[in-house]
Write an enzyme that holds these catalytic residues in place. Structure first.
Site, PDB file in Angstrom:
ATOM      1  N   LEU A  50       1.005  -1.026   0.090  1.00 11.49           N
ATOM      2  CA  LEU A  50      -0.032   0.054   0.009  1.00 11.49           C
ATOM      3  C   LEU A  50       0.895   1.180  -0.095  1.00 11.49           C
ATOM      4  O   LEU A  50       2.287   1.172   0.046  1.00 11.49           O
ATOM      5  CB  LEU A  50      -0.986  -0.134   1.208  1.00 11.49           C
ATOM      6  CG  LEU A  50      -1.830  -1.333   1.196  1.00 11.49           C
ATOM      7  CD1 LEU A  50      -2.840  -1.065   2.750  1.00 11.49           C
ATOM      8  CD2 LEU A  50      -2.971  -1.227   0.125  1.00 11.49           C
ATOM      9  N   SER A  51       0.302   2.375  -0.185  1.00 11.54           N
ATOM     10  CA  SER A  51       1.211   3.472  -0.262  1.00 11.54           C
ATOM     11  C   SER A  51       1.785   3.783   0.939  1.00 11.54           C
ATOM     12  O   SER A  51       2.929   4.380   1.024  1.00 11.54           O
ATOM     13  CB  SER A  51       0.152   4.714  -0.412  1.00 11.54           C
ATOM     14  OG  SER A  51      -0.669   4.865   0.366  1.00 11.54           O
ATOM     15  N   GLU A  52       1.260   3.602   2.134  1.00 20.15           N
ATOM     16  CA  GLU A  52       1.770   3.693   3.608  1.00 20.15           C
ATOM     17  C   GLU A  52       1.288   2.577   4.427  1.00 20.15           C
ATOM     18  O   GLU A  52      -0.101   2.127   4.200  1.00 20.15           O
ATOM     19  CB  GLU A  52       1.686   4.983   4.079  1.00 20.15           C
ATOM     20  CG  GLU A  52       2.454   6.067   3.591  1.00 20.15           C
ATOM     21  CD  GLU A  52       1.944   6.968   2.794  1.00 20.15           C
ATOM     22  OE1 GLU A  52       2.675   8.165   2.324  1.00 20.15           O
ATOM     23  OE2 GLU A  52       0.544   6.979   2.513  1.00 20.15           O
ATOM     24  N   THR A  53       2.097   2.294   5.246  1.00 19.73           N
ATOM     25  CA  THR A  53       1.945   1.172   6.137  1.00 19.73           C
ATOM     26  C   THR A  53       2.310   1.838   7.694  1.00 19.73           C
ATOM     27  O   THR A  53       3.516   2.309   7.505  1.00 19.73           O
ATOM     28  CB  THR A  53       2.325  -0.092   6.003  1.00 19.73           C
ATOM     29  OG1 THR A  53       1.890  -0.746   4.883  1.00 19.73           O
ATOM     30  CG2 THR A  53       2.193  -1.207   7.210  1.00 19.73           C
ATOM     31  N   HIS A  85      -2.550  10.967   5.770  1.00 20.15           N
ATOM     32  CA  HIS A  85      -3.480   9.951   5.754  1.00 20.15           C
ATOM     33  C   HIS A  85      -2.991   8.532   6.839  1.00 20.15           C
ATOM     34  O   HIS A  85      -3.800   8.151   7.577  1.00 20.15           O
ATOM     35  CB  HIS A  85      -4.319   9.465   4.549  1.00 20.15           C
ATOM     36  CG  HIS A  85      -3.377   8.009   4.188  1.00 20.15           C
ATOM     37  ND1 HIS A  85      -2.282   7.781   3.442  1.00 20.15           N
ATOM     38  CD2 HIS A  85      -3.829   6.719   4.216  1.00 20.15           C
ATOM     39  CE1 HIS A  85      -1.956   6.732   3.007  1.00 20.15           C
ATOM     40  NE2 HIS A  85      -2.848   6.016   3.617  1.00 20.15           N
TER      41      HIS A  85
END
Length: 298
Positions: A50-53, A85
């Site tokens: 994902l874009s961030e974790t 986010h």
């Protein structure tokens, strides 16, 4: 090795800056990352893809009350000192899990407070983070920006500057004349060449033409080889840019729509204030939806 001999790492999946499942920006949250190395966290971020974790590192209760909840943020490629986010989504999990409307995250960028306002619908809470007071960066030459982003010069708004702002992550805010121009920007490798020699980490393209009449701006943030559905750190920088240049009034709350290009519509609520020649009280907020829970075995 059998699964029961491995460490079980619980995680949740959250959709952020939306109140509807399968929209907004996806986030994986590992809810107890104590004992994981930086390399393991990075590998797990690649696994989620994902874009961030994010990784929550619980501490003793008194230390958490004093310092906040320690959280680390990773993309598939690197650790970030701040991102919007992941901050809102992780705070939302802590708010729902712990029951407090006031959550403080201890990030590498510093302490970020997030306030939640319960709604009539018990399953919803509106969360709003106060980001660091912004740093104002360079005003960029529009001809250089046009060449770097694949835009025609006339597609960049003439009366507003292309300028870098940072509330922990620097973004170059590029105002353009239409949604078509927002969607035209690229390719990434050409933009990346400009970014490498600039004071910005990413471009944030915005236009006053919106799909939702309630939105103030439509935004797009090209992100490595794709698009970020919702970028809270960039939205904070954009709020500072709007307040600095009179696009919003002092304290006015505005909605930025993002993610439509990748079928992940997002609504980011922003506000900021101008005090003399400085921008202060940058707030970025929205809704979140928990969509899945699971375990990773390592």
């Amino acid at each position: 090795m059998q699964a029961d001999q491995r460490r079980r790492l619980p995680y949740v999946l959250m959709d952020v800056f939306t109140d509807r499942p399968l929209e907004g920006n996806q986030l994986a949250i590992f809810t107890d990352a104590r004992g994981l190395s930086t390399e393991q966290m990075q590998a797990l971020a690649r696994e989620t893809n994902l874009s961030e974790t994010t990784f929550i590192l619980p501490r003793e209760i008194e230390e958490e009350r004093r310092e906040g909840t320690r959280v680390r943020i990773f993309t598939v490629q690197e650790e970030l000192v701040f991102a919007g986010h992941p901050t809102l989504g992780t705070a939302y999990f802590l708010h729902r899990f712990g029951g407090s409307n006031e959550v403080r995250l201890d990030l590498k960028v510093g302490k970020i407070p997030v306030h939640f306002r319960p709604e009539a619908d018990a399953d919803k809470s509106f969360g709003e983070m106060r980001q660091r007071d912004p740093e104002t960066g360079n005003v960029h030459n529009k001809e250089d920006i046009a060449r770097a982003t694949g835009l025609a010069l006339h597609e960049i708004v003439p009366h507003l500057p292309v300028q870098t702002f940072s509330t922990g992550m620097p973004f170059i805010i590029v105002p353009v004349i239409s949604i078509d121009a927002v969607r035209k920007a690229g390719p990434w490798n050409r933009m990346a060449e400009y970014l490498e020699r600039s004071d910005g980490k990413f471009f944030y393209f915005v236009t006053a033409e919106t799909a939702d009449p309630q939105a103030k701006l439509h935004a797009r943030m090209p992100f490595y080889n794709g698009d970020d559905p919702a970028t809270g750190s960039a939205a904070g920088c954009c709020a500072a840019w709007m307040a600095m240049h009179g696009v919003i009034d002092r304290g006015e709350q505005a909605i930025i729509e993002q993610g439509l290009e990748v079928h992940r519509p997002s609504r980011i609520y922003v506000r900021a204030e101008k005090s003399g020649d400085k921008i202060v009280n940058v707030h970025v907020g929205g809704y979140c939806v928990e969509v899945a829970q699971g375990e990773v075995w390592i």
